[in-house]
Design a protein around this motif. Structure first.
Motif, PDB file in Angstrom:
ATOM      1  N   TRP A 132       0.823  -1.320  -0.015  1.00 54.52           N
ATOM      2  CA  TRP A 132       0.029   0.024  -0.170  1.00 54.52           C
ATOM      3  C   TRP A 132       0.769   1.312  -0.006  1.00 54.52           C
ATOM      4  N   THR A 133       0.141   2.259  -0.485  1.00 57.34           N
ATOM      5  CA  THR A 133       1.031   3.720  -0.498  1.00 57.34           C
ATOM      6  C   THR A 133       0.035   4.657  -0.409  1.00 57.34           C
ATOM      7  N   VAL A 134       0.534   5.869  -0.122  1.00 59.25           N
ATOM      8  CA  VAL A 134      -0.223   7.127  -0.097  1.00 59.25           C
ATOM      9  C   VAL A 134      -0.060   8.072  -1.255  1.00 59.25           C
ATOM     10  N   VAL A 158     -10.174  14.889   0.992  1.00 58.04           N
ATOM     11  CA  VAL A 158     -10.148  16.082   0.096  1.00 58.04           C
ATOM     12  C   VAL A 158      -9.823  17.115   1.202  1.00 58.04           C
ATOM     13  N   VAL A 159      -8.499  17.870   1.015  1.00 51.34           N
ATOM     14  CA  VAL A 159      -8.305  18.937   1.738  1.00 51.34           C
ATOM     15  C   VAL A 159      -8.332  20.309   1.117  1.00 51.34           C
ATOM     16  N   ASN A 160      -9.226  21.208   1.640  1.00 53.26           N
ATOM     17  CA  ASN A 160      -9.317  22.401   1.190  1.00 53.26           C
ATOM     18  C   ASN A 160      -8.360  23.497   1.967  1.00 53.26           C
ATOM     19  N   VAL A 161      -7.682  24.187   0.923  1.00 55.62           N
ATOM     20  CA  VAL A 161      -6.734  25.152   1.866  1.00 55.62           C
ATOM     21  C   VAL A 161      -6.934  26.702   1.474  1.00 55.62           C
ATOM     22  N   ASP A 162      -7.247  27.486   2.439  1.00 54.21           N
ATOM     23  CA  ASP A 162      -7.679  28.803   2.058  1.00 54.21           C
ATOM     24  C   ASP A 162      -6.238  29.680   2.408  1.00 54.21           C
ATOM     25  N   GLY A 163      -5.727  30.519   1.291  1.00 54.52           N
ATOM     26  CA  GLY A 163      -4.827  31.119   1.091  1.00 54.52           C
ATOM     27  C   GLY A 163      -5.095  32.683   1.527  1.00 54.52           C
ATOM     28  N   ALA A 164      -3.987  33.550   1.274  1.00 50.43           N
ATOM     29  CA  ALA A 164      -4.289  34.894   1.446  1.00 50.43           C
ATOM     30  C   ALA A 164      -5.512  35.441   0.409  1.00 50.43           C
ATOM     31  N   THR A 165      -5.424  35.226  -0.877  1.00 51.66           N
ATOM     32  CA  THR A 165      -6.391  35.583  -2.016  1.00 51.66           C
ATOM     33  C   THR A 165      -7.078  34.586  -2.439  1.00 51.66           C
ATOM     34  N   THR A 166      -6.926  33.268  -2.369  1.00 53.83           N
ATOM     35  CA  THR A 166      -7.642  32.224  -3.111  1.00 53.83           C
ATOM     36  C   THR A 166      -7.414  31.003  -2.364  1.00 53.83           C
ATOM     37  N   GLU A 167      -8.119  30.081  -2.929  1.00 56.47           N
ATOM     38  CA  GLU A 167      -8.082  28.624  -1.996  1.00 56.47           C
ATOM     39  C   GLU A 167      -7.874  27.443  -3.110  1.00 56.47           C
ATOM     40  N   PHE A 168      -7.255  26.458  -2.692  1.00 55.29           N
ATOM     41  CA  PHE A 168      -6.846  25.346  -3.689  1.00 55.29           C
ATOM     42  C   PHE A 168      -7.088  24.408  -2.818  1.00 55.29           C
ATOM     43  N   HIS A 169      -7.120  22.805  -3.558  1.00 53.48           N
ATOM     44  CA  HIS A 169      -7.549  21.642  -2.692  1.00 53.48           C
ATOM     45  C   HIS A 169      -6.488  20.656  -3.135  1.00 53.48           C
ATOM     46  N   PHE A 170      -6.239  19.716  -2.309  1.00 53.77           N
ATOM     47  CA  PHE A 170      -5.546  18.559  -2.756  1.00 53.77           C
ATOM     48  C   PHE A 170      -6.295  17.181  -2.211  1.00 53.77           C
ATOM     49  N   ARG A 171      -6.010  16.328  -2.959  1.00 55.85           N
ATOM     50  CA  ARG A 171      -6.370  14.990  -2.277  1.00 55.85           C
ATOM     51  C   ARG A 171      -5.259  13.718  -1.785  1.00 55.85           C
ATOM     52  N   VAL A 172      -5.616  13.057  -0.456  1.00 57.24           N
ATOM     53  CA  VAL A 172      -4.710  12.053  -0.070  1.00 57.24           C
ATOM     54  C   VAL A 172      -5.601  10.772  -0.465  1.00 57.24           C
ATOM     55  N   THR A 173      -4.980   9.894  -1.005  1.00 53.88           N
ATOM     56  CA  THR A 173      -5.620   8.523  -1.144  1.00 53.88           C
ATOM     57  C   THR A 173      -4.662   7.294  -0.892  1.00 53.88           C
ATOM     58  N   VAL A 174      -5.183   6.310  -0.218  1.00 59.46           N
ATOM     59  CA  VAL A 174      -4.582   5.091  -0.058  1.00 59.46           C
ATOM     60  C   VAL A 174      -4.763   4.399  -1.131  1.00 59.46           C
ATOM     61  N   ALA A 175      -3.734   3.800  -1.815  1.00 58.92           N
ATOM     62  CA  ALA A 175      -3.809   2.938  -2.936  1.00 58.92           C
ATOM     63  C   ALA A 175      -2.907   1.573  -2.872  1.00 58.92           C
ATOM     64  N   GLU A 176      -3.384   0.418  -3.555  1.00 59.95           N
ATOM     65  CA  GLU A 176      -2.542  -0.655  -3.444  1.00 59.95           C
ATOM     66  C   GLU A 176      -1.946  -0.619  -4.726  1.00 59.95           C
ATOM     67  N   ARG A 177      -0.582  -0.669  -4.239  1.00 58.59           N
ATOM     68  CA  ARG A 177       0.422  -0.914  -5.767  1.00 58.59           C
ATOM     69  C   ARG A 177       0.227  -2.290  -6.420  1.00 58.59           C
ATOM     70  N   ILE A 178      -0.080  -2.184  -7.586  1.00 54.42           N
ATOM     71  CA  ILE A 178      -0.099  -3.525  -8.524  1.00 54.42           C
ATOM     72  C   ILE A 178       0.750  -3.404  -9.560  1.00 54.42           C
ATOM     73  N   VAL A 179       0.992  -4.612 -10.361  1.00 55.46           N
ATOM     74  CA  VAL A 179       1.653  -4.580 -11.548  1.00 55.46           C
ATOM     75  C   VAL A 179       0.798  -4.248 -12.653  1.00 55.46           C
ATOM     76  N   PRO A 180       1.241  -3.328 -13.504  1.00 56.96           N
ATOM     77  CA  PRO A 180       0.388  -2.777 -14.524  1.00 56.96           C
ATOM     78  C   PRO A 180       0.002  -4.027 -15.501  1.00 56.96           C
ATOM     79  N   GLY A 181      -1.382  -3.992 -15.693  1.00 56.14           N
ATOM     80  CA  GLY A 181      -1.935  -5.145 -16.399  1.00 56.14           C
ATOM     81  C   GLY A 181      -2.019  -6.330 -15.726  1.00 56.14           C
ATOM     82  N   GLY A 182      -1.401  -6.543 -14.589  1.00 61.20           N
ATOM     83  CA  GLY A 182      -1.375  -7.792 -13.976  1.00 61.20           C
ATOM     84  C   GLY A 182      -2.504  -8.137 -13.006  1.00 61.20           C
TER      85      GLY A 182
END
Length: 97
Positions: free
Chosen positions: A3-5, A73-97
């Motif tokens: 697993w990875t983040v 999902v994390v929303n970050v308020d700045g001085a003049t605008t806001e942005f967001h980022f996403r944090v996801t736990v994912a299982e590492r796989i072999v592509p196509g496997g």
């Protein structure tokens, strides 16, 4: 099974802004692997507070939302605008496997 983040956020500036993956860092290790899903989930939750996104530069506040047991999902308020980022736990796989 491993697993990875993953962290997705806006990268670049101006017309070169794009949505993309950024490395998560745990103890200096980029994109750490976890044998246990619960460990990865704990790291994802920690990153909702600890991750410093590229935008905005001057953070004033943040709100974090659990979308599922493996995603935030994390929303970050700045001085003049806001942005967001996403944090996801994912299982590492072999592509196509």
């Amino acid at each position: 099974m491993s697993w990875t983040v993953l962290i997705e956020e806006i990268r670049g500036s101006g017309e070169r802004q794009r949505w993309g993956l950024v490395p998560s860092v745990l103890g200096g290790q980029r994109n750490a692997s976890f044998d246990d899903r619960e460990e990865a989930r704990a790291e994802a939750l920690r990153l909702t507070a600890a991750h410093v996104p590229g935008h905005p530069w001057s953070e004033r506040d943040r709100q974090a939302y659990r979308v599922s047991p493996d995603e935030y999902v994390v929303n970050v308020d700045g001085a003049t605008t806001e942005f967001h980022f996403r944090v996801t736990v994912a299982e590492r796989i072999v592509p196509g496997g």
